[in-house]
Scaffold this active site. Structure first.
Site, PDB file in Angstrom:
ATOM      1  N   ASP A  23      40.131  39.761  41.880  1.00 38.61           N
ATOM      2  CA  ASP A  23      38.899  40.121  41.521  1.00 38.61           C
ATOM      3  C   ASP A  23      37.726  39.204  41.056  1.00 38.61           C
ATOM      4  OD1 ASP A  23      37.512  42.963  39.549  1.00 38.61           O
ATOM      5  OD2 ASP A  23      37.328  40.535  38.442  1.00 38.61           O
ATOM      6  N   TYR A  61      29.367  35.648  38.988  1.00 42.31           N
ATOM      7  CA  TYR A  61      29.756  34.491  38.668  1.00 42.31           C
ATOM      8  C   TYR A  61      29.271  33.369  39.083  1.00 42.31           C
ATOM      9  CZ  TYR A  61      33.434  38.329  36.812  1.00 42.31           C
ATOM     10  OH  TYR A  61      34.269  39.247  36.730  1.00 42.31           O
ATOM     11  N   LYS A  93      31.451  42.688  42.258  1.00 33.36           N
ATOM     12  CA  LYS A  93      30.612  43.567  41.733  1.00 33.36           C
ATOM     13  C   LYS A  93      29.491  43.034  41.844  1.00 33.36           C
ATOM     14  CE  LYS A  93      34.137  43.131  38.634  1.00 33.36           C
ATOM     15  NZ  LYS A  93      34.993  41.602  38.940  1.00 33.36           N
ATOM     16  N   HIS A 135      29.062  47.093  38.419  1.00 33.68           N
ATOM     17  CA  HIS A 135      29.607  45.804  37.028  1.00 33.68           C
ATOM     18  C   HIS A 135      28.899  46.080  35.745  1.00 33.68           C
ATOM     19  CE1 HIS A 135      30.739  41.285  36.674  1.00 33.68           C
ATOM     20  NE2 HIS A 135      31.411  42.120  35.469  1.00 33.68           N
TER      21      HIS A 135
END
Length: 345
Positions: free
Chosen positions: A65, A70, A98, A129
């Site tokens: 995931d 990130y 996302k 997201h």
């Protein structure tokens, strides 16, 4: 570790991926019933997270995931390439990413960037997201608010969703889904979508079971994916409050763990798998992510355990989303349709 120095091989003490349970999507495709999260907040080195991805694949994980925000998809891409160069077929992997809040009007290019970073031709699942087009990246000041912050506006969200649908038509994405949604928002999306969401990613753990939303998505053939499955003790400090509870310290969780001779975190994860959601625990430590995977193929919790765990819900949301508020005088409840109506279509 780099892709030029690391070789890939299946770990002999790992788990046969064929034995890991799956969930079936409305498309008929099956998704592994546990995944590895890759958000290390501000507490872990990004290369360590990428190394954990490769290590997790070595021990049998096939569901990873990811998310553009990130900031580590390029490093994770190196790990995926090593695994695939080492014999793992692309179709054996389930890779999620996302689109972040500042790219709601540029979804296709955002997806292409993630594909380039991840060194993939397609994503198995692409999520919106957050339903708010407000820019705030992990690490920002919880008390700050984006000057262009807006509430959920369904017309605008559907413009973003149309781009998500286009990605499916282009073959860049196999499935699309939502994240951090509520029932009122999902009702509107399901009403207007041409391609229905395959999954909804949401906070789920024994102290925050979201039973009504959980039941709603399953009734509408949407698979629930649960983040913070053990209560996220390593979540960013900005998300912590004095009222937060700790799942792995719950007396019921500890009692069951003691009887089984396992860590309380294992009880939380097994509860998630047996309940029917897909937990995505995060760890950079091999012993922990290997243990997390092994528990999915073991029958640990009895019906009595599950019934007892269903009664410890404390409605304790840990990821409250403070930074996405759009005007003065609000509380985080406004984000979750708890203290007011969503903007009508």
């Amino acid at each position: 570790m780099s892709k030029t120095t690391k070789t890939f091989s299946i770990a002999p003490d790992g788990v046969d991926p064929a034995k890991v349970p799956t969930r079936e999507l409305w498309t008929g495709k099956k998704i592994p019933a546990i995944g590895l999260g890759t958000f290390g907040s501000d507490r872990f080195n990004m290369q360590d997270i990428a190394d954990a991805v490769l290590g997790a694949i070595e021990v049998g994980f096939r569901h990873i995931d990811c998310a553009s925000v990130y900031g580590n998809e390029d490093l994770i891409g190196n790990s995926l390439k090593i695994a695939m160069d080492g014999g793992i077929k692309r179709e054996e992997l389930w890779i999620t990413s996302k689109v972040w809040n500042d790219k709601h009007d540029d979804v296709i290019n955002s997806c292409k960037k993630s594909l380039k970073d991840l060194q993939l031709d397609y994503l198995d699942l692409y999520l919106i997201h957050w339903p708010f087009p407000n820019f705030h990246a992990p690490g920002c000041d919880v008390d700050s608010r984006s000057p262009d912050a807006k509430p959920y506006i369904h017309e605008n969200y559907m413009k973003t969703w149309r781009q998500m649908e286009k990605l499916v038509e282009m073959g860049l994405v196999k499935h699309i889904g939502t994240s951090n949604m509520t029932i009122p928002k999902l009702k509107l999306v399901l009403r207007d979508a041409k391609i229905k969401p395959a999954c909804n990613e949401m906070e789920l753990h024994p102290h925050f079971q979201q039973q009504e939303l959980f039941d709603y998505v399953r009734e509408n053939n949407i698979v629930p994916i649960g983040f913070c499955p053990i209560g996220s003790p390593n979540r960013p400090d900005r998300d912590k409050t004095d009222k937060d509870t700790v799942d792995i310290e719950d007396p019921v969780v500890k009692k069951i763990a003691a009887r089984l001779g396992v860590h309380p975190a294992v009880v939380c994860l097994k509860w998630a798998v047996q309940r029917g959601q897909i937990p995505i625990p995060f760890s950079v430590h091999r012993d922990k992510y290997l243990s997390n995977l092994k528990l999915t193929v073991e029958n640990l919790l009895s019906e009595e355990d599950m019934a007892e765990l269903s009664k410890i819900d404390k409605n304790c949301r840990l990821i409250k989303g403070h930074v996405f508020l759009w005007k003065d005088g609000q509380t985080w409840e406004d984000l979750w349709d708890m203290s007011g109506e969503i903007t009508p279509p």
